[in-house]
Design an enzyme around this catalytic site. Structure first.
Site, PDB file in Angstrom:
ATOM      1  N   PRO A  35     -78.961  17.943   7.336  1.00 41.66           N
ATOM      2  CG  PRO A  35     -80.659  17.120   8.725  1.00 41.66           C
ATOM      3  CD  PRO A  35     -79.848  18.365   8.442  1.00 41.66           C
TER       4      PRO A  35
ATOM      5  NE  ARG B 217     -76.540   7.407  -3.802  1.00 43.73           N
ATOM      6  CZ  ARG B 217     -75.902   6.499  -3.118  1.00 43.73           C
ATOM      7  NH1 ARG B 217     -76.372   5.267  -3.064  1.00 43.73           N
ATOM      8  NH2 ARG B 217     -74.818   6.803  -2.469  1.00 43.73           N
TER       9      ARG B 217
ATOM     10  CB  CYS C 186     -78.331   2.257 -25.561  1.00 41.67           C
ATOM     11  SG  CYS C 186     -79.935   1.739 -26.140  1.00 41.67           S
ATOM     12  CD  GLU C 187     -74.289   5.342 -21.486  1.00 39.37           C
ATOM     13  OE1 GLU C 187     -73.159   5.001 -21.091  1.00 39.37           O
ATOM     14  OE2 GLU C 187     -74.595   6.485 -21.837  1.00 39.37           O
TER      15      GLU C 187
END
Ligand code: LLP
Length: 419
Positions: A274, A312, A342-343
């Site tokens: 887990p 994520r 910068c995206e």
């Protein structure tokens, strides 16, 4: 169940106000609740009390040393996928006999280290790996306990990037090939076929795929038995999902119930791996509002945390609940919560309804304990965030925020460029 809650309008982690930690340590930062993590492990492990088992915490979810040490203290093992994670597991105090090693691309050096350490089981994922292990076990004159990670060809109905048990995925070995490999392993003096493994995916929200996987592993074990190969361990991987928004994952006792049901008469030791279910909701990511930017018909909350800290949302389009650290009343409005990178793909949330917050306010990104810090990077030469562990009314910095020095550590300028 976790220990993050509002008290008088202020977010607390256990008995510590999140604001206090942010003030002391700065932002962005990861904040973990020891009590939540411990509780999750005990509940998960306890769910399997009726069968011999070992819960091996999947270090890839979050390999911070303090968390690994917690698992060691609670008697758990480790699931590792690299030499680096082997090092972290051992440093954290996990006995080698409680470490299992999966991974499609283990290098010779990594396998050597694992053999030297004397770990519980190496999960073979290809013919090439089998051949290399055969060579190493002979050369090193060591008995090596192995299992084959079989690909059970089951759809876990989760995000395609975290689906691992389908024919088209790179993981594991199909049963037709695995059964032949088992015979070759059994014929090899230094390789000991102690187990069979599988891991079908992550963030799984239904019991069905687990039942299918265990059912098919059960028949593989029986088939092996007929051929005189008696494996003593069944490793069913990890994958149990958690609530990010409104998902209703099976509870650990329900998961344990269906697994146990299929294995009761098998005399087998169950290995579990887990990750997310233990640490996901044990952590939050705390970030500060830098600017509110309004353009035509759109509001951007620009925060100091970014995709390099928590990838994520950008990578999987994952949803993380975001709440203000100081509860804000009043009407909500939709905003994109974005970082400084910068995206355009750098966002923590899109079109999120949030009570109006202002510059300087703190936001908590929830369920960020798993695959948060462990997937962070230095992109845009950003220094990686600090990690803090709370226990009761105390908090401990368990990883310092990186410094400028850390950014260039290991780099050197070739002599022809020196001035
Ligand atoms: N065992 C093996 C062999 C695995 O590949 C994984 C996860 C686990 C155990 C632990 O699975 P968990 O219990 O955490 O679901 N970065 C992605 C998740 C990648 C999972 C990879 N393998 C995410 O952020 O959702």
């Amino acid at each position: 169940m976790d220990y993050f809650e509002y008290r008088n309008g202020e977010l607390f982690c256990e008995d510590v106000p999140v604001k206090t930690v942010a003030k002391k340590v700065g932002t962005p930062l990861y904040l973990y609740s020891y009590g939540t993590f411990e509780r999750h492990f005990l509940v998960f492990d306890g769910a399997f009390r009726n069968i011999p088992h070992l819960a091996c915490y999947s270090l890839k979810a979050n390999s911070n040393g303090a968390l690994v040490r917690t698992i060691a203290k609670l008697g758990g093992g480790a699931d590792i996928v690299s030499g680096g994670e082997l090092h972290r597991a051992i440093m954290g105090g996990i006995p080698a006999r409680k470490i299992v090693y999966s991974g499609v691309g283990k290098s010779e050096q990594e396998l050597r280290l694992a053999i030297e350490a004397g770990i519980l089981m190496i999960n073979i994922e290809s013919e090439g790996e089998f051949l290399l292990l055969k060579k190493l076990s002979r050369k090193m004159r060591r008995k090596v306990p192995v299992s084959i990670r079989v690909n059970p060809e089951i759809d876990p109905k989760t995000h395609p990037y975290i689906t691992t048990g389908l024919k088209k995925n790179k993981f594991g070995v199909l049963w037709s090939e695995a059964s032949r490999l088992y015979r070759e392993i059994a014929a090899e003096e230094n390789l000991v076929p102690v187990g069979i493994s599988s891991h079908i995916g992550s963030q799984i929200l239904e019991l069905g795929p687990f039942i299918e996987a265990v059912t098919s592993l059960r028949s593989m074990i029986l088939e092996l038995k007929e051929q005189g190969i008696a494996v003593e361990m069944l490793d069913i991987g990890g994958g149990l999902g958690i609530t990010y928004k409104d998902e209703m994952p099976p509870r650990p006792d329900e998961y344990a119930g269906v697994v146990e049901d299929k294995l009761r008469d098998m005399g087998i030791r169950l290995i579990l791996e887990p990750g997310r279910v233990l640490v996901g909701n044990s952590g939050i990511f705390v970030t500060k509002m830098l600017y509110v930017k309004r353009t035509q018909g759109k509001t951007f909350y620009i925060v100091d945390g970014a995709m390099n800290d928590l990838v994520r949302p950008s990578l999987y389009d994952a949803y993380h609940e975001i709440i203000p650290v100081v509860e804000a009343a009043g009407k909500t409005a939709a905003a994109d919560i974005v970082g400084p990178i910068c995206e355009s793909g750098d966002f923590l949330a899109k079109d999120r309804q949030l009570a109006e917050v202002k510059e300087g306010d703190l936001l908590a990104v929830k369920s960020a304990g798993a695959y948060g810090f462990s997937m962070s990077s230095n992109y845009n030469s950003r220094m990686r965030a600090a990690e803090v562990l709370v226990r009761g009314s105390e908090f401990f910095v368990v990883r310092k925020r990186e410094t400028l020095k850390d950014l260039t550590r290991g780099e050197s300028i070739p002599s022809f460029l020196e001035v």
